[in-house]
Write an enzyme that holds these catalytic residues in place. Structure first.
Site, PDB file in Angstrom:
ATOM      1  N   TRP A  10       0.961  -1.162  -0.355  1.00 45.71           N
ATOM      2  CA  TRP A  10       0.059   0.013   0.035  1.00 45.71           C
ATOM      3  C   TRP A  10       1.110   1.322  -0.028  1.00 45.71           C
ATOM      4  O   TRP A  10       0.030   2.953  -0.173  1.00 45.71           O
ATOM      5  CB  TRP A  10      -1.094   0.096   1.095  1.00 45.71           C
ATOM      6  CG  TRP A  10      -1.875  -1.077   0.887  1.00 45.71           C
ATOM      7  CD1 TRP A  10      -2.456  -1.846   0.159  1.00 45.71           C
ATOM      8  CD2 TRP A  10      -3.283  -1.177   1.817  1.00 45.71           C
ATOM      9  NE1 TRP A  10      -3.637  -1.853   0.306  1.00 45.71           N
ATOM     10  CE2 TRP A  10      -3.903  -1.176   1.279  1.00 45.71           C
ATOM     11  CE3 TRP A  10      -3.602  -0.526   3.046  1.00 45.71           C
ATOM     12  CZ2 TRP A  10      -6.075  -2.136   1.946  1.00 45.71           C
ATOM     13  CZ3 TRP A  10      -4.617  -0.346   3.743  1.00 45.71           C
ATOM     14  CH2 TRP A  10      -5.510  -1.790   3.348  1.00 45.71           C
ATOM     15  N   LYS A  11       2.239   1.173   0.630  1.00 36.25           N
ATOM     16  CA  LYS A  11       3.073   2.013  -0.026  1.00 36.25           C
ATOM     17  C   LYS A  11       2.209   3.495   1.301  1.00 36.25           C
ATOM     18  O   LYS A  11       1.782   2.852   2.629  1.00 36.25           O
ATOM     19  CB  LYS A  11       3.347   2.992  -1.063  1.00 36.25           C
ATOM     20  CG  LYS A  11       4.093   1.454  -2.157  1.00 36.25           C
ATOM     21  CD  LYS A  11       4.782   2.542  -3.263  1.00 36.25           C
ATOM     22  CE  LYS A  11       4.938   0.793  -3.774  1.00 36.25           C
ATOM     23  NZ  LYS A  11       5.471   1.791  -5.804  1.00 36.25           N
ATOM     24  N   SER A 213       3.666  -1.808 -11.939  1.00 29.55           N
ATOM     25  CA  SER A 213       2.256  -2.108 -12.798  1.00 29.55           C
ATOM     26  C   SER A 213       1.985  -3.153 -12.807  1.00 29.55           C
ATOM     27  O   SER A 213       1.269  -3.294 -13.661  1.00 29.55           O
ATOM     28  CB  SER A 213       2.841  -1.687 -14.135  1.00 29.55           C
ATOM     29  OG  SER A 213       3.980   0.409 -13.193  1.00 29.55           O
ATOM     30  N   GLY A 234       1.087  -2.513  -6.594  1.00 29.15           N
ATOM     31  CA  GLY A 234       1.673  -1.507  -5.714  1.00 29.15           C
ATOM     32  C   GLY A 234      -0.429  -0.639  -5.811  1.00 29.15           C
ATOM     33  O   GLY A 234      -0.731  -0.788  -5.353  1.00 29.15           O
ATOM     34  N   GLY A 235      -0.168   0.531  -6.568  1.00 31.89           N
ATOM     35  CA  GLY A 235      -1.132   0.756  -7.382  1.00 31.89           C
ATOM     36  C   GLY A 235      -2.664   0.146  -7.162  1.00 31.89           C
ATOM     37  O   GLY A 235      -3.587   0.661  -6.862  1.00 31.89           O
TER      38      GLY A 235
END
Ligand code: 13P
Length: 252
Positions: A10-11, A213, A234-235
C-alpha cells in the site's frame, strides 16, 4: 511445488479507518481463493486495524519495513518484535523506494532480513535494476549481486520464510510493465543465483514474485510464466476490484 503469493504494497496510503473498510470489503471478494496466498503490506499505523479486520479470513498482514536492532535509541524506527507483537506476519525489506529515498543499502537490507527472520516474520525481499542498468545490459549482474549480498549469512532453512520480489525500478508506478518474457527471464536469473547459493532444490522451492505496474489487465500473462510465482502490487492493491482480479488470475 511453489505456491503463488499475491501481495499488495500500500506504500504511504490509507488511514486505519480506511484500512478496516477496505479489508471488510475485500474479504468476501477473495474468500476461498486459496490457490494463492494473499498478503497486504500496510503502513505501520494501520497494522492493528488490518490484523483485526483480517481475522478469520485468508488475508495475511505485513509491514513495509523493519529495523535491524531489537530496541534502543533509533528514533522513528520499528523493531521486528513490535511487529510480531501486534499480529504482523510479513514484512517487505529493501523496496527500491527505501533504497532510493532513504539510503537503504544491501548491507542494511541484509541486517533487516536477518532480524526479521529471527523474530519469526516472513520476508518479502525486493531486488531489481534501474533503467540505466537494463539499458546497459547488466540487469542479470545487478539482481544476482543484490540477491547474494542481501541473503549473505542466511541459511537454507531460513530461506523458507523468504519470498524474493523482482521489481524492475523502471516499471514501478510508471505504467511500464516488464514484458512477461523479461519478468520470466530475470526471475529465472534470480533463481539461478539462489541455486548457486543453496542448491537446485531450494531454488526450485523459493517463491519469486514480479512487481512493477502489475494490474488486473496484465496479471494473468505475467503469472503464467514458469519463474513468476506471484506479484507485489502497488497501485492496483489500493482498489478492491483490481486486487481481486489479480487474485482471480492467480486462481485460474
Ligand atoms: P506499482 O504496482 O504501483 O507499480 O508498484 C509496484 C511496487 O513497488 C510494489 O512494491
Amino acid at each position: 511445488m511453489r505456491k503463488t503469493v499475491i501481495a499488495g504494497n500500500w506504500k504511504m496510503n490509507m488511514t486505519p479507518a480506511a484500512t478496516t473498510e477496505f479489508i471488510t470489503t475485500l474479504a468476501p471478494m477473495v474468500a476461498g481463493k486459496d490457490k494463492c496466498d494473499i498478503v497486504l503490506c500496510v503502513p505501520f499505523v494501520d497494522i492493528s486495524a488490518a490484523v483485526k479486520a483480517a481475522e478469520g479470513t485468508n488475508i495475511h498482514i505485513g509491514a513495509q519495513n523493519v529495523h535491524f536492532e531489537a530496541k534502543g535509541a533509533f528514533t522513528g524506527e520499528i523493531s521486528a518484535e513490535m511487529l510480531t507483537a501486534i499480529g504482523c506476519e510479513y514484512v517487505i525489506i529493501g523496496h527500491s523506494e527505501r533504497r532510493t529515498y532513504f539510503g537503504e543499502t544491501d548491507t542494511t537490507v541484509n541486517l533487516r532480513t536477518k532480524a526479521a527472520l529471527a523474530a519469526g516474520l516472513k520476508v518479502i525481499l525486493c531486488v531489481g535494476e534501474v533503467k540505466e542498468e537494463r539499458l546497459s545490459g547488466i540487469t542479470n549482474e545487478v539482481v544476482t549481486m543484490q540477491t547474494k549480498l542481501d541473503l549473505a549469512g542466511i541459511s537454507a532453512q531460513e530461506l523458507q520464510n523468504v519470498i524474493i520480489a523482482y521489481e524492475p525500478v523502471w516499471a514501478i508506478g510508471t505504467g511500464l510493465t516488464a514484458t512477461p518474457e523479461q519478468a520470466d527471464e530475470t526471475c529465472g536469473v534470480i533463481r539461478s543465483a539462489l541455486a548457486g547459493l543453496y542448491g537446485e532444490e531450494v531454488a526450485e522451492n523459493t517463491v519469486i514474485q514480479y512487481g512493477g505496474s502489475m494490474n488486473d489487465k496484465n496479471a494473468a500473462e505475467l503469472l503464467s510464466k514458469v519463474n513468476v510465482d506471484g506479484g507485489l502490487i502497488g497501485g492496483a492493491s489500493l482498489k478492491t476490484d483490481a486486487f481481486t482480479a489479480i487474485v482471480d488470475a492467480a486462481n485460474a
